[in-house]
Write an enzyme that holds these catalytic residues in place. Structure first.
Site, PDB file in Angstrom:
ATOM      1  N   LYS A 173      14.016   5.372  12.601  1.00 47.86           N
ATOM      2  CA  LYS A 173      14.207   3.905  12.620  1.00 47.86           C
ATOM      3  C   LYS A 173      13.426   3.354  11.413  1.00 47.86           C
ATOM      4  CE  LYS A 173      13.122  -0.407  13.532  1.00 47.86           C
ATOM      5  NZ  LYS A 173      13.252  -1.058  12.243  1.00 47.86           N
ATOM      6  N   GLU A 248      -0.243   5.901  11.624  1.00 47.72           N
ATOM      7  CA  GLU A 248      -0.919   5.547  10.363  1.00 47.72           C
ATOM      8  C   GLU A 248      -0.765   4.051  10.189  1.00 47.72           C
ATOM      9  OE1 GLU A 248      -2.940   7.049   8.528  1.00 47.72           O
ATOM     10  OE2 GLU A 248      -2.677   9.019   9.443  1.00 47.72           O
ATOM     11  N   CYS A 282      -0.889   0.600   1.583  1.00 48.68           N
ATOM     12  CA  CYS A 282      -1.904   0.701   2.639  1.00 48.68           C
ATOM     13  C   CYS A 282      -3.231   1.163   2.050  1.00 48.68           C
ATOM     14  CB  CYS A 282      -1.433   1.637   3.732  1.00 48.68           C
ATOM     15  SG  CYS A 282      -0.952   3.227   3.102  1.00 48.68           S
ATOM     16  N   GLU A 383      -6.826  -7.272   6.991  1.00 48.78           N
ATOM     17  CA  GLU A 383      -5.854  -6.772   6.016  1.00 48.78           C
ATOM     18  C   GLU A 383      -4.934  -7.913   5.581  1.00 48.78           C
ATOM     19  OE1 GLU A 383      -2.581  -4.141   7.284  1.00 48.78           O
ATOM     20  OE2 GLU A 383      -3.085  -2.879   5.576  1.00 48.78           O
TER      21      GLU A 383
HETATM   22  P1  NAP Z   1       5.163  -3.207  11.031  1.00 46.64           P
HETATM   23  O1  NAP Z   1       5.558  -4.625  11.167  1.00 46.64           O
HETATM   24  O2  NAP Z   1       4.197  -2.661  12.014  1.00 46.64           O
HETATM   25  O3  NAP Z   1       6.529  -2.388  11.071  1.00 46.64           O
HETATM   26  C1  NAP Z   1       6.557  -0.984  10.921  1.00 46.64           C
HETATM   27  C2  NAP Z   1       7.792  -0.440  11.598  1.00 46.64           C
HETATM   28  O4  NAP Z   1       7.683  -0.671  13.000  1.00 46.64           O
HETATM   29  C3  NAP Z   1       9.098  -1.115  11.160  1.00 46.64           C
HETATM   30  O5  NAP Z   1      10.122  -0.161  11.155  1.00 46.64           O
HETATM   31  C4  NAP Z   1       9.316  -2.133  12.264  1.00 46.64           C
HETATM   32  O6  NAP Z   1      10.643  -2.532  12.424  1.00 46.64           O
HETATM   33  C5  NAP Z   1       8.860  -1.334  13.453  1.00 46.64           C
HETATM   34  N1  NAP Z   1       8.538  -2.155  14.626  1.00 46.64           N
HETATM   35  C6  NAP Z   1       8.351  -3.489  14.711  1.00 46.64           C
HETATM   36  N2  NAP Z   1       8.094  -3.838  15.982  1.00 46.64           N
HETATM   37  C7  NAP Z   1       8.121  -2.700  16.711  1.00 46.64           C
HETATM   38  C8  NAP Z   1       7.922  -2.398  18.073  1.00 46.64           C
HETATM   39  N3  NAP Z   1       7.625  -3.328  18.978  1.00 46.64           N
HETATM   40  N4  NAP Z   1       8.031  -1.110  18.459  1.00 46.64           N
HETATM   41  C9  NAP Z   1       8.297  -0.145  17.580  1.00 46.64           C
HETATM   42  N5  NAP Z   1       8.511  -0.370  16.267  1.00 46.64           N
HETATM   43  C10 NAP Z   1       8.410  -1.633  15.846  1.00 46.64           C
HETATM   44  O7  NAP Z   1       4.565  -2.894   9.582  1.00 46.64           O
HETATM   45  P2  NAP Z   1       5.185  -3.280   8.175  1.00 46.64           P
HETATM   46  O8  NAP Z   1       4.978  -4.751   7.969  1.00 46.64           O
HETATM   47  O9  NAP Z   1       6.542  -2.715   8.033  1.00 46.64           O
HETATM   48  O10 NAP Z   1       4.242  -2.470   7.175  1.00 46.64           O
HETATM   49  C11 NAP Z   1       3.025  -2.934   6.734  1.00 46.64           C
HETATM   50  C12 NAP Z   1       1.895  -2.292   7.499  1.00 46.64           C
HETATM   51  O11 NAP Z   1       2.008  -0.882   7.404  1.00 46.64           O
HETATM   52  C13 NAP Z   1       0.514  -2.615   6.934  1.00 46.64           C
HETATM   53  O12 NAP Z   1      -0.380  -2.864   7.980  1.00 46.64           O
HETATM   54  C14 NAP Z   1       0.127  -1.330   6.204  1.00 46.64           C
HETATM   55  O13 NAP Z   1      -1.259  -1.110   6.070  1.00 46.64           O
HETATM   56  C15 NAP Z   1       0.752  -0.316   7.071  1.00 46.64           C
HETATM   57  N6  NAP Z   1       0.936   0.940   6.352  1.00 46.64           N
HETATM   58  C16 NAP Z   1       0.113   1.966   6.652  1.00 46.64           C
HETATM   59  C17 NAP Z   1       0.251   3.172   5.973  1.00 46.64           C
HETATM   60  C18 NAP Z   1      -0.630   4.331   6.305  1.00 46.64           C
HETATM   61  O14 NAP Z   1      -0.267   5.438   5.933  1.00 46.64           O
HETATM   62  N7  NAP Z   1      -1.728   4.139   6.978  1.00 46.64           N
HETATM   63  C19 NAP Z   1       1.226   3.314   4.990  1.00 46.64           C
HETATM   64  C20 NAP Z   1       2.042   2.231   4.711  1.00 46.64           C
HETATM   65  C21 NAP Z   1       1.899   1.051   5.410  1.00 46.64           C
HETATM   66  P3  NAP Z   1      11.183  -3.890  11.752  1.00 46.64           P
HETATM   67  O15 NAP Z   1      11.057  -3.672  10.299  1.00 46.64           O
HETATM   68  O16 NAP Z   1      12.566  -3.987  12.228  1.00 46.64           O
HETATM   69  O17 NAP Z   1      10.285  -4.983  12.252  1.00 46.64           O
END
Ligand code: NAP
Length: 481
Positions: A173, A248, A282, A383
């Site tokens: 997904k 992560e 990140c 963040e």
């Molecule tokens: P996000 O909003 O948490 O979304 C991540 C994924 O989860 C997307 O595919 C999203 O789908 C999905 N999602 C949303 N709500 C969900 C739910 N209730 N249940 C399951 N999945 C759900 O994060 P983002 O805005 O895409 O990415 C930014 C974040 O990622 C930042 O906090 C960054 O630090 C973190 N990040 C961490 C790493 C690491 O390796 N530690 C690497 C890259 C990014 P939708 O897009 O459809 O909402």
């Protein structure tokens, strides 16, 4: 007319139903594509297809699994330029950054393809006479992969490749803000001859699909990269079902700059880590913790360098900083800039949304530097995930270490110093999973473990040989001959 991209379930491209748009964040008039919005039923069908494909795929010899990954890597290589341009159009990062990421995805596919011929188990001598004992790896079954938009190709690649090479089947997904880059990986796997059902791709709203995925009966494990709130919610859901889980999540990464650092490289490294990819890594530096003796000079140099950064459409040559990925992300960034103004005073540069001329149709924010930021300030603790740097003053090395570690996150961390003793002191005491020395805090390679500590991560590390730990289990055998 923009192309419509279907979901991929049981080896078929499944069209029909509602669509959602994928727009260029540098120019929202440009529709990159339309994606079929998957439903909870699609996730259930995908999980069933993955379960049906598991016996065949897990029994396929590792080198044969690897051959498909090698072939998919070759297909991606042939389409390299197009796939990188797609990424710039959907996510906004500059074309050179997108090319770097696509190259990395190809390398990841090849790296794990090679693991198919190794798949290291364990063989150790027994205490007993004529007992042969060993442990071999076995796959888990159906694994769910949930990925974010900021590395829309590399992160799906570094989950897909080890999952597949270990013999698992997958439901992926992708992030709704940038699903095309992940779709391109699945397209390549399809064309490479991956058997039906081994990989399934369902795009659509995270909330509904995430719930359906953790509820899917055949699921055995879920690997998630994204924000802390969603990751923590998933952890609760997955634990309820005793799914294996890997998370992560977010960071608030420090770069310590000591007075003995190579000054010019420290400035370059901090500016690079804070602003490249629009601060949407990140591992980006969001706190520069600078020793008092060089603080004023360092702030001045960082501000001067930041002012020279070229912001614009990532497809244009010379542009260094693209837009935020979408309106919501831009508004989050602007709200943190406002919080910074309230607590830390005016930023020394940047601080505005750019709307003039060509910027009018995009989600551009000026690279922004705050100085004199205190540990209690919101922009030093939360963040932001955008082009905002908080510079903090430290009395000395000990004070800098204390400030760097005094947060709940532990993803990446960096030090700029030429003092070997201090550097080693830092290496042993820094509370983060990824450390860099005299390099930007962001910019990792795929051959070593990747992942954070503290609230940033949960479960085994990703990438490198460590990735096999999450996607396989041991079966231990004692044999008397
Ligand atoms: P996000 O909003 O948490 O979304 C991540 C994924 O989860 C997307 O595919 C999203 O789908 C999905 N999602 C949303 N709500 C969900 C739910 N209730 N249940 C399951 N999945 C759900 O994060 P983002 O805005 O895409 O990415 C930014 C974040 O990622 C930042 O906090 C960054 O630090 C973190 N990040 C961490 C790493 C690491 O390796 N530690 C690497 C890259 C990014 P939708 O897009 O459809 O909402």
């Amino acid at each position: 007319m923009a192309e419509t991209f279907s979901n991929y379930i049981n080896g078929e491209w499944i069209g029909g139903g509602a669509l959602f748009e994928n727009r260029n964040p540098a120019n929202t008039h440009e529709l990159v594509g339309q994606f079929v919005a998957g439903t909870a039923q699609d996730i259930a069908s995908a999980a069933e297809a993955a379960a049906a494909a598991f016996p065949g795929w897990s029994a396929t010899p590792g080198p044969a699994r690897g051959a498909i990954l090698f072939k998919a890597a070759d297909i991606l290589d042939r389409r390299f330029e197009q796939i990188a341009a797609d990424m710039t159009h959907e996510e906004g990062k500059t074309l050179p950054e997108a090319k770097g990421e696509v190259r990395r995805s190809i390398n990841i596919f090849r790296y794990f393809a090679g693991e198919g011929a190794r798949m290291p188990g364990m063989l150790v001598p027994s205490e007993r006479d004529r007992v042969h004992m060993f442990a071999l790896r076995k796959p888990l079954g159906v694994v769910g992969l949930i990925t974010p938009w900021n590395f829309p190709s590399a992160i799906p690649a570094w989950k897909l490749a080890p999952a597949l090479i270990c013999g698992n089947t997958v439901v992926l997904k992708p992030a709704s803000a940038a699903p095309l880059s992940a779709w391109r990986l699945v397209e390549a796997l399809h064309e490479a001859g991956l058997p039906r059902g081994v990989v399934n791709f369902v795009a659509g709203p995270g909330g509904a699909l995430g719930q359906a995925l953790v509820d899917a009966a055949p699921l055995k494990a879920v690997s998630f990269t994204g924000s802390c709130p969603i990751g923590n919610w998933l952890h609760g859901e997955a634990s309820r079902r005793r799914l294996r889980i890997q998370l992560e999540m977010g960071g608030k990464n420090p770069t310590i700059v000591l007075a003995d650092a190579d000054f010019n490289s420290a400035v370059e490294n901090v500016v690079n880590a804070a602003f490249f990819s629009t601060g949407q890594k990140c591992t980006a530096t969001s706190r520069a913790i600078v020793e008092d003796a060089i603080y004023d000079r360092f702030v001045e140099a960082v501000v001067a360098r930041t002012r020279r950064l070229k912001v614009g459409n990532g497809m244009e040559a010379g542009v260094e900083i693209g837009p935020c990925v979408d309106r919501a992300q831009m508004e989050t960034v602007l709200s943190y800039i406002e919080a910074g103004r309230q607590e830390s005073g005016q930023p020394l540069c940047g601080g505005r949304r750019l709307t003039e001329g060509a910027f009018a149709q995009g989600w551009f924010v000026e690279p922004t530097v705050f100085a004199g930021v205190a540990e209690s300030h919101v922009i030093a603790r939360e963040e932001i995930f955008g082009p905002v740097l908080a510079i903090m003053r430290a009395a000395n090395f000990e004070d800098a270490m204390r400030i760097a570690n005094a947060i709940p996150f532990g993803l990446s961390s960096s030090i700029q110093s030429t003092n070997l003793s201090r550097v080693f002191e830092y290496i042993y005491r820094a509370e983060a999973g990824l450390l860099t020395v005299n390099l930007p805090s962001a910019g990792v390679e795929y051959q070593l473990p990747f992942g954070g500590s503290k609230d940033s991560s949960f479960g085994p590390k990703e990438q490198g040989p460590a990735a096999l730990e999450f996607y396989s289990d041991y079966k231990t055998v004692y044999l008397k001959y």
